[in-house]
Scaffold this active site. Structure first.
Site, mmCIF file in Angstrom:
data_model
loop_
_atom_site.group_PDB
_atom_site.id
_atom_site.type_symbol
_atom_site.label_atom_id
_atom_site.label_comp_id
_atom_site.label_asym_id
_atom_site.label_seq_id
_atom_site.Cartn_x
_atom_site.Cartn_y
_atom_site.Cartn_z
ATOM 1 C CE1 TYR A 34 -4.198 -1.519 -0.273
ATOM 2 C CE2 TYR A 34 -3.719 -2.637 1.769
ATOM 3 C CZ TYR A 34 -4.352 -2.299 0.731
ATOM 4 O OH TYR A 34 -5.765 -3.205 0.419
ATOM 5 C CG ASN A 44 -12.747 -2.297 0.526
ATOM 6 O OD1 ASN A 44 -11.613 -3.169 1.036
ATOM 7 N ND2 ASN A 44 -12.303 -1.425 -0.087
ATOM 8 C CG HIS A 97 -5.738 -5.530 -3.119
ATOM 9 N ND1 HIS A 97 -5.624 -3.939 -3.710
ATOM 10 C CD2 HIS A 97 -4.888 -5.622 -4.322
ATOM 11 C CE1 HIS A 97 -4.721 -3.523 -4.547
ATOM 12 N NE2 HIS A 97 -4.173 -4.686 -4.875
ATOM 13 C CD GLU A 129 -1.126 -4.166 -6.678
ATOM 14 O OE1 GLU A 129 -1.485 -2.934 -6.346
ATOM 15 O OE2 GLU A 129 -2.186 -5.144 -6.701
#
Ligand code: IDP
Ligand code: MG
Length: 148
Positions: free
Chosen positions: A49, A112, A115, A126
């Protein structure tokens, strides 16, 4: 073929939604090419992040993503990055379309569920954070020709 990194976040694991979320993406036609369960530490969270460092929610985001196990998955398929973003729905589950993963299962922006990489370039970065090259499997499926 295009690849994207998906994380099934700690809230989804705790709520028993990991199978449901994976099934939705699998049934869409995306292929799992790598998968592992792990608990992220702060260093990994900061790396993943990094773009959000300095934002008001950053510390809470790091606390949340490191609070329990996650499942990291590499999905492969035509336009995998954009297709997964559409299946996820908007960042805030309260605003996400009803049929999406976040729209179906979430209420709160900090919880949520999932990702998904936001660009092909970021997907490459990533995936490299979570998986070595040997952990990503390149294999055919007979059904591939029916999916495209
Ligand atoms: P994304 O997950 O839809 O790509 P990003 O903007 O990349 O959304 O933000 C990363 C994560 O940070 C989000 O999934 C969410 O968990 C958290 N987040 C983003 N914006 C906010 C906010 O305004 N308040 C609290 N948490 C946020
Ligand atoms: Mg993002």
């Amino acid at each position: 073929m295009e690849k994207s990194l998906v994380l099934i976040k700690p809230d989804a694991i705790q709520r028993g939604l990991s199978g449901e979320i994976i099934a939705r993406l699998e049934k869409k036609g995306l292929k799992i090419t790598a998968m592992k369960m792990l608990q992220m530490d702060k260093a990994l969270a900061h790396r993943h992040y990094a773009i959000h460092k300095g934002k008001a929610f950053f510390n809470r985001l790091v606390d949340f993503i490191t609070s329990g196990p996650i499942i990291a998955i590499v999905f492969e398929g035509k336009n995998a990055v954009a297709v997964i973003r559409l299946a996820m729905g908007e960042t805030d589950p309260a605003k996400a379309s009803a049929g999406t993963i976040r729209g179906s299962f979430g209420l709160d922006i900090e919880h949520n569920l999932i990702h998904g990489s936001d660009s092909v370039e970021n997907a490459v970065k990533e995936i490299d954070i979570f998986f070595s090259a040997e952990e990503i499997l390149d294999y055919p499926k007979d059904i591939d020709k029916w999916i495209g």
